[in-house]
Design an enzyme around this catalytic site. Sequence first.
Site, PDB file in Angstrom:
ATOM      1  NE  ARG A  44     -26.221  44.165   9.773  1.00 48.30           N
ATOM      2  CZ  ARG A  44     -26.512  42.854   9.879  1.00 48.30           C
ATOM      3  NH1 ARG A  44     -27.710  42.395   9.564  1.00 48.30           N
ATOM      4  NH2 ARG A  44     -25.619  42.018  10.353  1.00 48.30           N
ATOM      5  CB  SER A  72     -20.631  47.618  10.149  1.00 51.64           C
ATOM      6  OG  SER A  72     -20.278  46.442  10.821  1.00 51.64           O
ATOM      7  CD  GLU A  99     -24.311  47.833   9.043  1.00 52.27           C
ATOM      8  OE1 GLU A  99     -23.680  47.003   8.350  1.00 52.27           O
ATOM      9  OE2 GLU A  99     -24.616  47.639  10.236  1.00 52.27           O
TER      10      GLU A  99
HETATM   11  C1  LIG Z   1     -19.919  48.499  18.993  1.00 49.01           C
HETATM   12  C2  LIG Z   1     -21.030  48.300  17.989  1.00 49.01           C
HETATM   13  C3  LIG Z   1     -21.336  47.023  17.546  1.00 49.01           C
HETATM   14  C4  LIG Z   1     -22.359  46.830  16.616  1.00 49.01           C
HETATM   15  N1  LIG Z   1     -22.655  45.566  16.203  1.00 49.01           N
HETATM   16  C5  LIG Z   1     -23.660  45.370  15.327  1.00 49.01           C
HETATM   17  C6  LIG Z   1     -24.006  44.057  14.899  1.00 49.01           C
HETATM   18  O1  LIG Z   1     -23.413  43.062  15.322  1.00 49.01           O
HETATM   19  N2  LIG Z   1     -25.030  43.924  14.022  1.00 49.01           N
HETATM   20  C7  LIG Z   1     -25.738  45.001  13.545  1.00 49.01           C
HETATM   21  O2  LIG Z   1     -26.675  44.817  12.750  1.00 49.01           O
HETATM   22  N3  LIG Z   1     -25.422  46.261  13.939  1.00 49.01           N
HETATM   23  C8  LIG Z   1     -24.416  46.468  14.811  1.00 49.01           C
HETATM   24  N4  LIG Z   1     -24.108  47.735  15.202  1.00 49.01           N
HETATM   25  C9  LIG Z   1     -24.873  48.878  14.675  1.00 49.01           C
HETATM   26  C10 LIG Z   1     -26.082  49.275  15.533  1.00 49.01           C
HETATM   27  O3  LIG Z   1     -25.933  48.774  16.832  1.00 49.01           O
HETATM   28  C11 LIG Z   1     -27.392  48.749  14.924  1.00 49.01           C
HETATM   29  O4  LIG Z   1     -27.610  49.257  13.614  1.00 49.01           O
HETATM   30  C12 LIG Z   1     -28.600  49.127  15.800  1.00 49.01           C
HETATM   31  O5  LIG Z   1     -29.723  48.473  15.289  1.00 49.01           O
HETATM   32  C13 LIG Z   1     -28.876  50.622  15.813  1.00 49.01           C
HETATM   33  O6  LIG Z   1     -29.832  50.867  16.811  1.00 49.01           O
HETATM   34  P1  LIG Z   1     -29.996  52.323  17.426  1.00 49.01           P
HETATM   35  O7  LIG Z   1     -31.119  52.309  18.340  1.00 49.01           O
HETATM   36  O8  LIG Z   1     -28.693  52.810  17.956  1.00 49.01           O
HETATM   37  O9  LIG Z   1     -30.352  53.120  16.089  1.00 49.01           O
HETATM   38  P2  LIG Z   1     -29.888  54.571  15.663  1.00 49.01           P
HETATM   39  O10 LIG Z   1     -28.434  54.554  15.299  1.00 49.01           O
HETATM   40  O11 LIG Z   1     -30.332  55.562  16.640  1.00 49.01           O
HETATM   41  O12 LIG Z   1     -30.737  54.722  14.316  1.00 49.01           O
HETATM   42  C14 LIG Z   1     -30.414  53.953  13.193  1.00 49.01           C
HETATM   43  C15 LIG Z   1     -31.396  54.322  12.080  1.00 49.01           C
HETATM   44  O13 LIG Z   1     -32.713  53.926  12.480  1.00 49.01           O
HETATM   45  C16 LIG Z   1     -33.579  55.059  12.499  1.00 49.01           C
HETATM   46  N5  LIG Z   1     -34.477  54.899  13.648  1.00 49.01           N
HETATM   47  C17 LIG Z   1     -34.161  54.701  14.946  1.00 49.01           C
HETATM   48  N6  LIG Z   1     -35.274  54.520  15.678  1.00 49.01           N
HETATM   49  C18 LIG Z   1     -36.324  54.630  14.841  1.00 49.01           C
HETATM   50  C19 LIG Z   1     -37.735  54.547  14.984  1.00 49.01           C
HETATM   51  N7  LIG Z   1     -38.298  54.316  16.167  1.00 49.01           N
HETATM   52  N8  LIG Z   1     -38.509  54.697  13.877  1.00 49.01           N
HETATM   53  C20 LIG Z   1     -37.969  54.956  12.663  1.00 49.01           C
HETATM   54  N9  LIG Z   1     -36.636  55.055  12.469  1.00 49.01           N
HETATM   55  C21 LIG Z   1     -35.824  54.871  13.534  1.00 49.01           C
HETATM   56  C22 LIG Z   1     -32.684  56.277  12.599  1.00 49.01           C
HETATM   57  O14 LIG Z   1     -33.322  57.415  12.046  1.00 49.01           O
HETATM   58  C23 LIG Z   1     -31.475  55.815  11.792  1.00 49.01           C
HETATM   59  O15 LIG Z   1     -31.723  55.991  10.416  1.00 49.01           O
HETATM   60  C24 LIG Z   1     -23.074  47.946  16.130  1.00 49.01           C
HETATM   61  C25 LIG Z   1     -22.764  49.245  16.593  1.00 49.01           C
HETATM   62  C26 LIG Z   1     -21.756  49.427  17.514  1.00 49.01           C
HETATM   63  C27 LIG Z   1     -21.454  50.809  18.007  1.00 49.01           C
END
Ligand SMILES: Cc1cc2nc3c(=O)[nH]c(=O)nc-3n(C[C@H](O)[C@H](O)[C@H](O)COP(=O)(O)OP(=O)(O)OC[C@H]3O[C@@H](n4cnc5c(N)ncnc54)[C@H](O)[C@@H]3O)c2cc1C
Length: 290
Positions: A167, A215, A285
């Site tokens: 992560r 998480s 996380e």
């Molecule tokens: C119901 C649920 C289930 C989930 N299951 C999992 C799982 O099984 N495994 C897992 O790993 N995660 C899981 N997650 C967490 C989440 O889905 C992941 O971390 C996902 O990768 C986040 O993507 P996002 O686009 O929403 O990122 P965001 O939440 O929008 O951003 C996350 C981070 O990345 C940065 N960021 C985003 N885009 C960019 C970019 N283009 N350049 C630089 N920085 C950037 C942001 O500034 C922030 O620090 C889950 C979340 C939920 C709500």
Amino acid sequence: MKSVKHENFVDLSKLCSIRIGGKAKTVYFPSSSKEIRTLLIEADNTDKKFFPVGIGSNTVFSDGILDFIFVSTRYLKKYIIGQKEDTFYIEAEAGVSFKTITNIVKKLNLEGFENLSGIPATIGGAVVMNAGAFGTEISDIIEEVHWFDREGNLHVLKRDQINFSYRSSPFQKEGFVYKAVLKLKSSKKDIKSIIKKHLEERKKKQPLEYPTAGSTFKNTPKYPAGYLLEKVGLKGYKIGNVAFSEKHANFLINLGGGKFKELKKLIEIAERRVGELYRIKLEKEIQIVE
Ligand SMILES: Cc1cc2nc3c(=O)[nH]c(=O)nc-3n(C[C@H](O)[C@H](O)[C@H](O)COP(=O)(O)OP(=O)(O)OC[C@H]3O[C@@H](n4cnc5c(N)ncnc54)[C@H](O)[C@@H]3O)c2cc1C
């Protein structure tokens, strides 16, 4: 900077999946690499924090007004698919969702992405977080990442030049992930049914019926974070309208109208109890923006 599409006084609760947060003074919506570069260069000349936003599924914003340079990837959704014999390359901009990638791999029956399919994510957020599930991390299928540093210089990094870990990626510290190229293989397995199975499993184990940010803490080398939270009595524990889910103790959920300060208090209690009872320092996380 004002030449890039933007909105003022944006409701931050609409930019994250747990639906908590105040207002962003300005959110920018670039639609090209040139606009990303403009935003980075200008941000480098101010003392404001630069914060990229995907679909906010691992992000929580504080209440009040945040005067950051928020950069949404909403209009960075282009992708192209290339093929060399039985290997496929999906070159996708940061805002392409995992739902889109899932549809492609189902249609072409490609192997490598199936375990990640139910994660609510954009390509950018997933690369930055090194998102993973069912034994696969996105770093396992990355061919290269196109990344802008804080001064607006574009770097094309091959997988072996990037130091991913659980992560975590070097992109969490600064800059902007513009694109990633995923490398997938044509498969003999029934990819659609594997994806279906994973989605059912997620529905069973995760509180998908509530707004949540996924998480809260990373798993520790010895114990999953959810196990520790359950052992210290926090499964289902609630402050105001935010709670650790009954279904999965490591998921914070918004019961309706939840406040940032309630969420923050729950995190502090969890860190303290696990620290006292297990002598383990939990590592968050979720990305907290305040
Ligand atoms: C119901 C649920 C289930 C989930 N299951 C999992 C799982 O099984 N495994 C897992 O790993 N995660 C899981 N997650 C967490 C989440 O889905 C992941 O971390 C996902 O990768 C986040 O993507 P996002 O686009 O929403 O990122 P965001 O939440 O929008 O951003 C996350 C981070 O990345 C940065 N960021 C985003 N885009 C960019 C970019 N283009 N350049 C630089 N920085 C950037 C942001 O500034 C922030 O620090 C889950 C979340 C939920 C709500």
